[in-house]
Design a protein around this motif. Structure first.
Motif, PDB file in Angstrom:
ATOM      1  N   CYS A  34       0.901  -1.296   0.153  1.00 19.04           N
ATOM      2  CA  CYS A  34       0.084  -0.120  -0.061  1.00 19.04           C
ATOM      3  C   CYS A  34       0.955   1.308   0.088  1.00 19.04           C
ATOM      4  N   HIS A  35       2.228   1.082   0.240  1.00 17.68           N
ATOM      5  CA  HIS A  35       2.965   2.416   0.161  1.00 17.68           C
ATOM      6  C   HIS A  35       4.247   2.013  -0.543  1.00 17.68           C
ATOM      7  N   ASP A  36       4.060   1.891  -1.875  1.00 19.56           N
ATOM      8  CA  ASP A  36       5.170   1.366  -2.790  1.00 19.56           C
ATOM      9  C   ASP A  36       6.248   2.364  -2.596  1.00 19.56           C
ATOM     10  N   LEU A  92       0.370  11.330  13.146  1.00 17.83           N
ATOM     11  CA  LEU A  92       0.310  10.609  11.701  1.00 17.83           C
ATOM     12  C   LEU A  92      -1.288  10.059  11.437  1.00 17.83           C
ATOM     13  N   LEU A  93      -1.499  10.002  10.219  1.00 20.03           N
ATOM     14  CA  LEU A  93      -2.739   9.104   9.977  1.00 20.03           C
ATOM     15  C   LEU A  93      -3.716  10.569   9.457  1.00 20.03           C
ATOM     16  N   TRP A  94      -4.599  10.350   8.742  1.00 17.28           N
ATOM     17  CA  TRP A  94      -5.814  11.321   8.350  1.00 17.28           C
ATOM     18  C   TRP A  94      -6.289  12.248   9.835  1.00 17.28           C
ATOM     19  N   GLN A 132       2.597   4.316  14.977  1.00 20.97           N
ATOM     20  CA  GLN A 132       1.761   3.882  13.666  1.00 20.97           C
ATOM     21  C   GLN A 132       2.172   2.680  13.329  1.00 20.97           C
ATOM     22  N   ALA A 133       3.381   2.252  13.323  1.00 22.85           N
ATOM     23  CA  ALA A 133       3.546   1.006  12.525  1.00 22.85           C
ATOM     24  C   ALA A 133       3.220  -0.407  13.097  1.00 22.85           C
ATOM     25  N   ARG A 134       2.588  -0.207  14.583  1.00 20.49           N
ATOM     26  CA  ARG A 134       1.934  -1.324  15.123  1.00 20.49           C
ATOM     27  C   ARG A 134       0.691  -1.691  14.334  1.00 20.49           C
ATOM     28  N   THR A 165     -11.488   2.391   3.890  1.00 20.80           N
ATOM     29  CA  THR A 165     -12.222   3.487   3.957  1.00 20.80           C
ATOM     30  C   THR A 165     -11.429   4.879   3.504  1.00 20.80           C
ATOM     31  N   ARG A 166     -10.066   4.714   3.674  1.00 18.44           N
ATOM     32  CA  ARG A 166      -9.377   5.927   3.339  1.00 18.44           C
ATOM     33  C   ARG A 166      -8.390   5.822   2.356  1.00 18.44           C
ATOM     34  N   ASN A 167      -7.781   6.876   1.845  1.00 18.69           N
ATOM     35  CA  ASN A 167      -6.821   6.906   0.764  1.00 18.69           C
ATOM     36  C   ASN A 167      -5.510   6.915   1.622  1.00 18.69           C
ATOM     37  N   PHE A 190      13.637   2.768   9.840  1.00 16.05           N
ATOM     38  CA  PHE A 190      13.635   2.634   8.282  1.00 16.05           C
ATOM     39  C   PHE A 190      13.122   3.849   7.805  1.00 16.05           C
ATOM     40  N   GLU A 191      11.794   4.138   8.052  1.00 17.33           N
ATOM     41  CA  GLU A 191      10.766   5.006   7.600  1.00 17.33           C
ATOM     42  C   GLU A 191      11.518   6.298   7.539  1.00 17.33           C
ATOM     43  N   ALA A 192      12.102   6.525   8.797  1.00 16.82           N
ATOM     44  CA  ALA A 192      12.757   7.837   9.150  1.00 16.82           C
ATOM     45  C   ALA A 192      13.617   8.305   7.954  1.00 16.82           C
ATOM     46  N   GLU A 202      -8.968  -4.665   8.563  1.00  9.20           N
ATOM     47  CA  GLU A 202      -8.999  -4.030   6.961  1.00  9.20           C
ATOM     48  C   GLU A 202      -7.734  -3.998   6.329  1.00  9.20           C
ATOM     49  N   GLU A 203      -6.758  -4.253   6.995  1.00  8.34           N
ATOM     50  CA  GLU A 203      -5.235  -4.238   6.262  1.00  8.34           C
ATOM     51  C   GLU A 203      -4.420  -5.544   6.396  1.00  8.34           C
ATOM     52  N   MET A 204      -3.526  -5.627   7.210  1.00  3.55           N
ATOM     53  CA  MET A 204      -2.833  -6.873   7.305  1.00  3.55           C
ATOM     54  C   MET A 204      -3.561  -7.771   8.204  1.00  3.55           C
ATOM     55  N   LEU A 231       8.361  13.489   9.490  1.00  2.00           N
ATOM     56  CA  LEU A 231       8.317  15.134  10.068  1.00  2.00           C
ATOM     57  C   LEU A 231       6.973  15.437  10.341  1.00  2.00           C
ATOM     58  N   HIS A 232       5.753  14.687   9.848  1.00  2.00           N
ATOM     59  CA  HIS A 232       4.458  15.307  10.440  1.00  2.00           C
ATOM     60  C   HIS A 232       4.472  15.477  11.765  1.00  2.00           C
ATOM     61  N   PHE A 233       3.388  16.365  12.578  1.00  3.75           N
ATOM     62  CA  PHE A 233       3.270  16.278  13.943  1.00  3.75           C
ATOM     63  C   PHE A 233       2.710  15.115  14.649  1.00  3.75           C
ATOM     64  N   LYS A 273      -7.186  -2.064  -0.656  1.00  6.10           N
ATOM     65  CA  LYS A 273      -7.717  -3.415  -0.468  1.00  6.10           C
ATOM     66  C   LYS A 273      -6.591  -3.975   0.524  1.00  6.10           C
ATOM     67  N   GLY A 274      -7.355  -4.377   1.459  1.00  6.52           N
ATOM     68  CA  GLY A 274      -6.535  -4.875   2.695  1.00  6.52           C
ATOM     69  C   GLY A 274      -6.671  -6.711   2.466  1.00  6.52           C
ATOM     70  N   HIS A 275      -6.688  -7.341   3.708  1.00  8.69           N
ATOM     71  CA  HIS A 275      -6.778  -8.833   3.768  1.00  8.69           C
ATOM     72  C   HIS A 275      -8.069  -9.305   3.016  1.00  8.69           C
ATOM     73  N   PHE A 302      -9.094  17.155   9.851  1.00  4.56           N
ATOM     74  CA  PHE A 302      -8.238  16.288   9.554  1.00  4.56           C
ATOM     75  C   PHE A 302      -6.929  16.876   9.640  1.00  4.56           C
ATOM     76  N   LYS A 303      -5.798  16.110   9.709  1.00 11.12           N
ATOM     77  CA  LYS A 303      -4.565  16.578   9.589  1.00 11.12           C
ATOM     78  C   LYS A 303      -4.388  17.033   8.360  1.00 11.12           C
ATOM     79  N   VAL A 304      -3.764  18.485   8.257  1.00  6.47           N
ATOM     80  CA  VAL A 304      -3.397  18.884   7.193  1.00  6.47           C
ATOM     81  C   VAL A 304      -2.638  18.367   6.188  1.00  6.47           C
ATOM     82  N   SER A 349       1.341   9.045   1.345  1.00  3.43           N
ATOM     83  CA  SER A 349       2.727   8.471   1.270  1.00  3.43           C
ATOM     84  C   SER A 349       3.421   8.585   2.450  1.00  3.43           C
ATOM     85  N   VAL A 350       4.424   7.242   2.803  1.00  7.88           N
ATOM     86  CA  VAL A 350       5.201   7.356   3.568  1.00  7.88           C
ATOM     87  C   VAL A 350       6.476   8.175   3.706  1.00  7.88           C
ATOM     88  N   TYR A 351       6.519   8.734   2.504  1.00  9.93           N
ATOM     89  CA  TYR A 351       7.821   9.594   2.496  1.00  9.93           C
ATOM     90  C   TYR A 351       7.647  10.906   3.267  1.00  9.93           C
TER      91      TYR A 351
END
Ligand code: HEC
Ligand code: HEC
Length: 399
Positions: free
Chosen positions: A126-128, A170-172, A182-184, A155-157, A238-240, A191-193, A166-168, A147-149, A318-320, A160-162
């Motif tokens: 989902c985050h190619d 995470l998630l919408w 977030q990673a947990r 329900t949400r778009n 890694f994501e950092a 709906e995901e893994m 640096l966001h204050f 699409k998850g499992h 929402f988060k901007v 990007s993980v890029y």
């Protein structure tokens, strides 16, 4: 790593400070959010009909001339530094950077489908990372939600993980505090893994001898290193490093010709009309909550932060989002309902600022937004060789 990096400017500035500066700017900036009252002698913005009113056309012409003057005198650079403060740092965990072993482990986990119930989804599904960190499994035009499992639609778009570190928050709806928090979440999200429990996740990891070794190397002080906290910390480490400097960073660090004339005009317009009240700081967003439909109700099933806090005041908050790489991450908004940047810019003018922008202004802003497309760290994101399963490794569960 082969990517070129812009010279680092003020990289020690803390993001909290940036967020606060942003709020102060929001308070000081005239004529912006929620302020549709015209000042002395000003033409009242907004609610202008579709037909171009001559007064509006004259104003727009004057503003374009002003943008051109700013570009020529360099005052645009000063203004930009005031709102965006600094160019991107090279990692988001600049205080205590992850070790090389933690990053290597996090990279493997990010690409490993065995962390999902059906063993057919990884974070990268989902985050190619080769496609700006979004879900591109469906063809363009069909990427609203992931699409998850077992192909269940979320329900949400997928944002990007890029640059996300640096966001204050995470998630919408901002319900995750940071990358490790977030990673947990996606691994256990049905709906995901869709893993049934943390115990099952650990059973999978512990059954793979290469992971036992990689966790020991990454967390040498920990007597029982294969645990969920370490898994989340490695993913976050890694994501950092998923940061994408662009030509805009060269501009912010003083190279005025790093942006074309049109991009600079777009940047000047972006600042002047007040997009920067919300999309500011080095990530051009990602550092505050705001209401979608601030000046005009926007119809949305998703109530944003209300879903987290239950507070009526949080409805449609929402988060901007960050606008880094935005030209590559369509479709837009939390539900992926808007397909193109042109539409998106016009929509923001109408629902967030109560202005209607001319086609030229929109084209210029889009040109500026395209300059935020950065370089992908191509070596850093190379898919790693994953450690092989053993006979103890649980089989995929497609129930
Ligand atoms: C089935 C698709 C899917 C999978 C698999 C998935 N994600 Fe996501 N991801 C999403 C969606 C959808 C959102 C937005 C959800 C929300 O805001 O409620 C999201 C949000 C995020 C964000 C927040 C970005 C931001 O701007 O706030 C990060 C970071 C992230 N995911 C990382 C991961 C990691 C790490 C994994 C693997 C452990 C992962 N994702 C697995 C779909 C997915
Ligand atoms: C009052 C705050 C505010 C202002 C002003 C504002 N935005 Fe936004 N912007 C948001 C919020 C909040 C979202 C996300 C809403 C959602 O997804 O529900 C958003 C989303 C976007 C997106 C979609 C990003 C994505 O990844 O989905 C773009 C593009 C964008 N804004 C550009 C602009 C431009 C250009 C301007 C100026 C014309 C502007 N915004 C003004 C708050 C604002």
């Amino acid at each position: 790593m082969s990517r070129t990096r812009p010279p680092v400017l003020l990289s020690h500035v803390s993001l909290r400070a940036i967020a606060i500066t942003g709020l102060m700017l929001a308070a000081l900036a005239p004529g912006l959010v929620g302020c549709t009252e015209a000042g002395d002698g000003q033409i009242r913005r907004g609610r202008s009909s579709a037909k171009v009113n001559p007064a509006v056309a004259a104003r727009q012409k004057a503003e374009r001339a002003q943008a051109e003057a700013e570009r020529q005198t360099g005052s645009l650079l000063e203004k930009s530094r005031a709102v965006f403060t600094t160019n991107l740092p090279t990692r988001s965990d600049t205080a205590t950077p992850a070790s090389a072993e933690q990053i290597a482990l996090g990279r493997m986990l990010f690409y490993d489908q065995r962390l999902s119930k059906g063993q057919d989804l990884s974070c990268n599904s989902c985050h190619d990372l080769s496609a700006y960190g979004i879900d591109v499994r469906e063809p363009e035009g069909h990427r609203e939600v992931s699409k998850g499992h077992r192909g269940v639609l979320g329900t949400r778009n997928a944002p990007s993980v890029y640059n996300a570190g640096l966001h204050f928050r995470l998630l919408w709806d901002g319900r995750a505090e940071n990358l490790a928090h977030q990673a947990r979440m996606p691994i256990l999200n049905p709906e995901e893994m869709a893993m049934p429990s943390e115990e099952v996740v650990l059973e999978v990891l512990a059954s793979i001898p290469g992971y036992a070794r990689a966790f020991r190397a990454a967390f040498p002080e920990d007597p029982e290193p294969v645990n969920v906290d370490n898994m989340a910390a490695a993913l976050a480490g890694f994501e950092a490093g998923l940061v994408t400097p662009s030509r805009f960073d060269y501009f912010l660090s003083g190279q005025r010709d790093a942006l074309t004339e049109q991009e600079q005009r777009g940047l000047a317009t972006f600042i002047r009309v007040g997009c920067t009240t919300c999309h500011m700081g080095p990530t051009v967003g990602g550092n505050q909550y705001q209401k979608l439909g601030l000046v005009k109700t926007y119809q949305s099933k998703d109530k944003g932060r209300f879903e987290v806090t239950g507070a009526v005041a949080d409805t449609y908050i929402f988060k901007v989002p960050s606008l880094r790489n935005v030209a590559e991450t369509a479709p837009y908004l939390h539900d992926g309902s808007v397909g193109t940047l042109d539409e998106m810019v016009a929509l923001m003018g109408e629902y967030q600022l109560d202005i209607s922008m001319s086609p030229e202004e929109i084209v210029d802003i889009v040109a500026f937004l395209e300059s935020l497309t950065g370089l992908l760290p191509s070596e850093y994101i190379q898919p790693p060789r994953l450690p092989p399963s053993s006979r103890q490794t649980p089989k995929p569960d497609n129930s």
